[in-house]
Design a protein around this motif. Structure first.
Motif, PDB file in Angstrom:
ATOM      1  N   VAL A 165     -11.432  12.754  13.933  1.00 33.16           N
ATOM      2  CA  VAL A 165     -10.434  11.833  14.497  1.00 33.16           C
ATOM      3  C   VAL A 165      -9.027  12.388  14.254  1.00 33.16           C
ATOM      4  CG1 VAL A 165      -9.555   9.455  14.485  1.00 33.16           C
ATOM      5  CG2 VAL A 165     -11.972   9.898  13.963  1.00 33.16           C
ATOM      6  N   GLU A 166      -8.190  12.304  15.275  1.00 33.53           N
ATOM      7  CA  GLU A 166      -6.771  12.685  15.094  1.00 33.53           C
ATOM      8  C   GLU A 166      -5.948  11.423  15.076  1.00 33.53           C
ATOM      9  OE1 GLU A 166      -5.308  15.554  17.851  1.00 33.53           O
ATOM     10  OE2 GLU A 166      -6.912  16.962  17.333  1.00 33.53           O
ATOM     11  N   PHE A 167      -5.075  11.309  14.082  1.00 32.06           N
ATOM     12  CA  PHE A 167      -4.254  10.102  13.970  1.00 32.06           C
ATOM     13  C   PHE A 167      -2.795  10.411  14.306  1.00 32.06           C
ATOM     14  CE2 PHE A 167      -7.849   8.908  11.252  1.00 32.06           C
ATOM     15  CZ  PHE A 167      -8.115   7.636  11.747  1.00 32.06           C
ATOM     16  N   SER A 168      -2.153   9.474  14.969  1.00 35.61           N
ATOM     17  CA  SER A 168      -0.709   9.584  15.176  1.00 35.61           C
ATOM     18  C   SER A 168      -0.098   8.207  14.888  1.00 35.61           C
ATOM     19  CB  SER A 168      -0.401  10.010  16.605  1.00 35.61           C
ATOM     20  OG  SER A 168      -0.997   9.105  17.502  1.00 35.61           O
ATOM     21  N   TYR A 169       1.199   8.197  14.659  1.00 32.89           N
ATOM     22  CA  TYR A 169       1.874   6.956  14.270  1.00 32.89           C
ATOM     23  C   TYR A 169       3.049   6.717  15.195  1.00 32.89           C
ATOM     24  CZ  TYR A 169      -0.691   8.184  10.091  1.00 32.89           C
ATOM     25  OH  TYR A 169      -1.699   8.535   9.247  1.00 32.89           O
ATOM     26  N   ALA A 170       3.141   5.501  15.736  1.00 34.16           N
ATOM     27  CA  ALA A 170       4.310   5.156  16.552  1.00 34.16           C
ATOM     28  C   ALA A 170       4.526   3.659  16.485  1.00 34.16           C
ATOM     29  CB  ALA A 170       4.095   5.597  17.994  1.00 34.16           C
ATOM     30  N   SER A 171       5.765   3.255  16.402  1.00 31.61           N
ATOM     31  CA  SER A 171       6.180   1.837  16.342  1.00 31.61           C
ATOM     32  C   SER A 171       5.370   1.032  15.330  1.00 31.61           C
ATOM     33  CB  SER A 171       6.040   1.166  17.707  1.00 31.61           C
ATOM     34  OG  SER A 171       6.330   2.018  18.752  1.00 31.61           O
ATOM     35  N   GLY A 172       5.134   1.627  14.180  1.00 31.68           N
ATOM     36  CA  GLY A 172       4.430   0.901  13.110  1.00 31.68           C
ATOM     37  C   GLY A 172       2.933   0.793  13.330  1.00 31.68           C
ATOM     38  N   LEU A 173       2.422   1.451  14.389  1.00 33.88           N
ATOM     39  CA  LEU A 173       0.976   1.376  14.639  1.00 33.88           C
ATOM     40  C   LEU A 173       0.335   2.740  14.381  1.00 33.88           C
ATOM     41  CD1 LEU A 173       0.905  -0.659  17.983  1.00 33.88           C
ATOM     42  CD2 LEU A 173       0.647  -1.519  15.661  1.00 33.88           C
ATOM     43  N   ILE A 174      -0.936   2.716  13.975  1.00 30.99           N
ATOM     44  CA  ILE A 174      -1.696   3.959  13.833  1.00 30.99           C
ATOM     45  C   ILE A 174      -2.604   4.054  15.035  1.00 30.99           C
ATOM     46  CG2 ILE A 174      -3.427   5.217  12.483  1.00 30.99           C
ATOM     47  CD1 ILE A 174      -2.787   3.603  10.135  1.00 30.99           C
TER      48      ILE A 174
ATOM     49  N   PRO B 289      -5.076  -7.495  17.516  1.00 31.52           N
ATOM     50  CA  PRO B 289      -3.711  -8.051  17.475  1.00 31.52           C
ATOM     51  C   PRO B 289      -3.055  -7.839  16.106  1.00 31.52           C
ATOM     52  CG  PRO B 289      -5.329  -9.692  18.209  1.00 31.52           C
ATOM     53  CD  PRO B 289      -6.096  -8.501  17.776  1.00 31.52           C
ATOM     54  N   GLU B 290      -1.759  -7.510  16.174  1.00 32.62           N
ATOM     55  CA  GLU B 290      -1.025  -7.169  14.961  1.00 32.62           C
ATOM     56  C   GLU B 290      -0.998  -8.297  13.934  1.00 32.62           C
ATOM     57  OE1 GLU B 290       2.444  -5.060  16.590  1.00 32.62           O
ATOM     58  OE2 GLU B 290       3.082  -4.995  14.479  1.00 32.62           O
ATOM     59  N   ASP B 291      -0.820  -9.540  14.419  1.00 37.43           N
ATOM     60  CA  ASP B 291      -0.687 -10.640  13.456  1.00 37.43           C
ATOM     61  C   ASP B 291      -1.965 -10.804  12.640  1.00 37.43           C
ATOM     62  OD1 ASP B 291      -1.850 -11.395  15.887  1.00 37.43           O
ATOM     63  OD2 ASP B 291      -1.588 -13.515  15.434  1.00 37.43           O
ATOM     64  N   LEU B 292      -3.123 -10.590  13.265  1.00 38.52           N
ATOM     65  CA  LEU B 292      -4.381 -10.731  12.526  1.00 38.52           C
ATOM     66  C   LEU B 292      -4.568  -9.576  11.550  1.00 38.52           C
ATOM     67  CD1 LEU B 292      -6.767 -11.927  15.373  1.00 38.52           C
ATOM     68  CD2 LEU B 292      -5.755 -13.299  13.540  1.00 38.52           C
ATOM     69  N   MET B 293      -4.102  -8.405  11.940  1.00 36.48           N
ATOM     70  CA  MET B 293      -4.214  -7.239  11.056  1.00 36.48           C
ATOM     71  C   MET B 293      -3.378  -7.451   9.796  1.00 36.48           C
ATOM     72  SD  MET B 293      -6.266  -5.264  12.480  1.00 36.48           S
ATOM     73  CE  MET B 293      -6.115  -3.895  11.364  1.00 36.48           C
ATOM     74  N   ARG B 294      -2.204  -8.046   9.991  1.00 38.33           N
ATOM     75  CA  ARG B 294      -1.298  -8.211   8.850  1.00 38.33           C
ATOM     76  C   ARG B 294      -1.759  -9.312   7.915  1.00 38.33           C
ATOM     77  NH1 ARG B 294       2.612  -4.792   9.336  1.00 38.33           N
ATOM     78  NH2 ARG B 294       3.321  -4.168  11.405  1.00 38.33           N
ATOM     79  N   LYS B 295      -2.555 -10.216   8.451  1.00 42.82           N
ATOM     80  CA  LYS B 295      -3.007 -11.376   7.683  1.00 42.82           C
ATOM     81  C   LYS B 295      -3.983 -10.994   6.569  1.00 42.82           C
ATOM     82  CE  LYS B 295      -4.009 -15.998   9.341  1.00 42.82           C
ATOM     83  NZ  LYS B 295      -4.517 -16.722  10.483  1.00 42.82           N
ATOM     84  N   MET B 296      -4.771  -9.964   6.829  1.00 45.24           N
ATOM     85  CA  MET B 296      -5.857  -9.678   5.886  1.00 45.24           C
ATOM     86  C   MET B 296      -6.192  -8.190   5.897  1.00 45.24           C
ATOM     87  SD  MET B 296      -9.679 -11.238   6.166  1.00 45.24           S
ATOM     88  CE  MET B 296     -10.172 -10.238   7.569  1.00 45.24           C
ATOM     89  N   ARG B 297      -6.245  -7.611   4.713  1.00 46.77           N
ATOM     90  CA  ARG B 297      -6.512  -6.171   4.609  1.00 46.77           C
ATOM     91  C   ARG B 297      -7.866  -5.788   5.209  1.00 46.77           C
ATOM     92  NH1 ARG B 297      -5.107  -1.502   1.850  1.00 46.77           N
ATOM     93  NH2 ARG B 297      -6.857  -0.314   1.063  1.00 46.77           N
TER      94      ARG B 297
ATOM     95  N   ALA C 189      -8.712   3.958  18.839  1.00 49.80           N
ATOM     96  CA  ALA C 189      -8.328   2.640  18.316  1.00 49.80           C
ATOM     97  C   ALA C 189      -6.851   2.680  17.998  1.00 49.80           C
ATOM     98  CB  ALA C 189      -9.114   2.326  17.045  1.00 49.80           C
ATOM     99  N   ARG C 190      -6.184   1.540  18.188  1.00 44.13           N
ATOM    100  CA  ARG C 190      -4.757   1.474  17.832  1.00 44.13           C
ATOM    101  C   ARG C 190      -4.538   0.176  17.067  1.00 44.13           C
ATOM    102  NH1 ARG C 190       0.468   2.144  21.503  1.00 44.13           N
ATOM    103  NH2 ARG C 190      -0.479   0.425  22.609  1.00 44.13           N
ATOM    104  N   LEU C 191      -4.030   0.296  15.863  1.00 38.98           N
ATOM    105  CA  LEU C 191      -3.891  -0.908  15.041  1.00 38.98           C
ATOM    106  C   LEU C 191      -2.780  -0.767  14.013  1.00 38.98           C
ATOM    107  CD1 LEU C 191      -7.231  -0.919  12.952  1.00 38.98           C
ATOM    108  CD2 LEU C 191      -6.066   1.041  13.795  1.00 38.98           C
ATOM    109  N   SER C 192      -2.334  -1.924  13.499  1.00 42.46           N
ATOM    110  CA  SER C 192      -1.243  -1.862  12.523  1.00 42.46           C
ATOM    111  C   SER C 192      -1.838  -1.788  11.128  1.00 42.46           C
ATOM    112  CB  SER C 192      -0.339  -3.080  12.650  1.00 42.46           C
ATOM    113  OG  SER C 192      -1.011  -4.208  12.171  1.00 42.46           O
ATOM    114  N   LEU C 193      -0.990  -1.418  10.180  1.00 44.30           N
ATOM    115  CA  LEU C 193      -1.467  -1.327   8.805  1.00 44.30           C
ATOM    116  C   LEU C 193      -1.830  -2.717   8.297  1.00 44.30           C
ATOM    117  CD1 LEU C 193       0.958   1.354   7.470  1.00 44.30           C
ATOM    118  CD2 LEU C 193      -1.529   1.530   7.646  1.00 44.30           C
ATOM    119  N   PRO C 194      -2.815  -2.787   7.423  1.00 34.97           N
ATOM    120  CA  PRO C 194      -3.314  -4.108   7.014  1.00 34.97           C
ATOM    121  C   PRO C 194      -2.424  -4.831   6.012  1.00 34.97           C
ATOM    122  CG  PRO C 194      -4.519  -2.380   5.879  1.00 34.97           C
ATOM    123  CD  PRO C 194      -3.556  -1.689   6.791  1.00 34.97           C
ATOM    124  N   GLY C 195      -2.598  -6.146   5.955  1.00 34.78           N
ATOM    125  CA  GLY C 195      -1.893  -6.972   4.961  1.00 34.78           C
ATOM    126  C   GLY C 195      -2.887  -7.405   3.905  1.00 34.78           C
TER     127      GLY C 195
END
Ligand code: UD1
Length: 432
Positions: free
Chosen positions: A138-147, A87-95, A111-117
């Motif tokens: 691994v191939e990475f792509s970026y969409a709607s702020g998610l990796i 979940p995005e909120d948990l990802m943003r909470k802690m790097r 895996a799909r996740l947002s950048l860490p906080g």
């Protein structure tokens, strides 16, 4: 309810304090439990906000989690992992949430996740994590702020890290554990927490060698079993308590330490005039001095001086009889505690990545706000020795990394208590 710490400075500390398990080893180890096909039991995991956040992350992915916070023990079972999207909120909470990337790619191939906080101590990119994982297929792509990362199968690779990033080294070790073939990480981080992560994984059947050196080799295995493992003592918490004695000119014993991990700090503390007796391998007796010599300090990756003790050490320098430079080379914005120290009477000027500290001999109590975890600890240490009362807000930062901090300082003789925030109470009463 918002709380503040109210500290009356000037009380000498005495007695002993027992150090808890290392936050920065516990977090990657919890993430690594996602790689296991059988239950894992992790001991000596302190009751911290960051630990709860990491547990919430792996739970959201489908792991079973049983945390006995009093016994400081966690049982995890990741056999039925269901999701590769934390979940995005948990990802943003802690790097450190970003540490689930390697295990998720190993388990699901995607895996799909947002950048860490996390603490606001710099931009803290994750390019090294991604570059290393790309080398593993691994191939990475970026969409709607998610990796989003995808791979048909992780392949062993030879990875050179441009910088010995702790988190990148950990993510790569975890990914490589279940990859096909061997991986070599050159210029790897060599922090004790990396050694602990490798110890945890090896105890469940991984094949990792060289952890603690600049070159780590991982031979991928088909699967991991379960394990029971105790996390190492927290060198940063130990350092914070040692500095609390140095700052207040007190004599205390800090127990359950691995003094080898504290060498860079102990060497610097001795230079300031503190007496240190490494009574045995697991306890340190420290006698602070009234006269503190100023020294220069430069943070570096392990075995250099840890950036996570720079703010607390700066408090000691602020009280010394001389001037010194503090150079921060690990994070570009790690002087946020300076404002608070200056409010308390310190003479510190920041010029880019360097702070010039002119010792002032004594500080005085003031209302201050913590803005990151170790900066919060630096303000508490300053308050312990300041004349008068200091009120510290922003305690959510402290809670991320110190468990029972004020109770343990109180048991050493400090006058420190938690109060609901008076200012906030007034605002609520007046309807603001
Ligand atoms: C870990 C610790 C943190 C400590 C830090 C350095 C945990 C949970 N946190 O953080 O307490 O302060 O090590 O000892 O263990 N960098 C990049 N690109 C990357 C990764 C990092 O440029 O892909 C940079 C960062 O911006 C920073 C430096 O490298 O300037 C160090 O970061 P890193 O070693 O990765 O620290 P963390 O793992 O985030």
């Amino acid at each position: 309810m918002n709380y503040e710490l109210v500290i009356e400075g000037g009380q000498p500390l005495h007695g002993s304090v027992k150090i808890k398990g290392a936050k920065n080893a516990g977090l990657p180890i919890i993430a690594a439990s996602l790689l296991m096909d059988e239950p894992a039991v992790i001991e000596e995991v302190p009751d911290l906000m960051d630990v709860k956040t990491m547990l919430a992350v792996i739970k959201a992915l489908g792991a079973e989690v049983n945390y006995n916070s009093q016994a400081e023990m966690i049982a995890t079972n990741a056999i039925n992992l269901q999701s590769a999207e934390p979940p995005e909120d948990l990802m943003r909470k802690m790097r450190a949430s970003f540490l689930v990337l390697g295990p998720l790619l190993a388990r699901f191939g995607h895996a799909r996740l947002s950048l860490p906080g996390g603490c606001a101590i710099g931009t803290r990119p994750v390019d090294l994590h991604l570059k290393g994982l790309e080398a593993m297929g691994v191939e990475f792509s970026y969409a709607s702020g998610l990796i989003e990362g995808k791979t048909s199968r992780l392949q062993g690779a030879s990875v050179y890290l441009d910088y010995p990033s702790v988190g990148a080294t950990e993510n790569l070790i975890m990914a490589a554990t279940l990859a096909k073939g061997s991986t070599t990480i050159e210029n790897a981080a060599s922090e004790p927490e990396i050694v602990d992560l490798a110890g945890f994984l090896n105890s469940a059947g991984a094949r990792i060698s060289g952890a603690g050196t600049k070159r780590i080799r991982i031979t991928g295995v088909a699967q991991l079993g379960g394990t029971r493992y105790a996390v190492i003592p927290d060198r940063i918490e130990a350092g914070t308590f040692l500095l609390s004695a140095a700052v207040t000119g007190s004599e205390i014993t800090v127990k359950n330490v691995l003094s080898d991990h504290l060498k860079p700090l102990l060497a610097k503390m001795r230079e300031t005039g503190v007496e240190i007796d490494e009574t045995d391998l697991s306890a340190i007796r420290i006698k602070g001095s009234k006269e503190k010599k100023c020294v220069d300090l430069k943070t570096q990756p392990y075995p250099g001086f840890p950036t996570d003790l720079q703010p607390q050490f700066m408090t000691l320098l602020a009280l010394s009889g001389g001037s010194g430079f503090v150079t921060e080379t690990v994070f570009e914005n790690r002087f946020r505690h300076v404002d608070g120290l200056v409010r308390m009477g310190a003479d510190i000027k920041v010029e880019g990545s360097r702070a010039v500290v002119q010792g002032v001999g004594k500080l005085s109590g003031a209302p201050v706000e913590a803005s990151d975890l170790r900066g919060a600890a630096a303000l508490v240490l300053a308050a312990l020795t300041a004349e008068g009362i200091t009120r510290i807000t922003g305690l959510e930062h402290l809670r991320r990394g110190y468990s029972g901090f004020e109770e343990r300082l109180r048991s050493l003789g400090a006058s420190i208590k938690l109060e609901s925030n008076a200012q906030l109470r007034r605002e609520i009463a007046s309807g603001e």
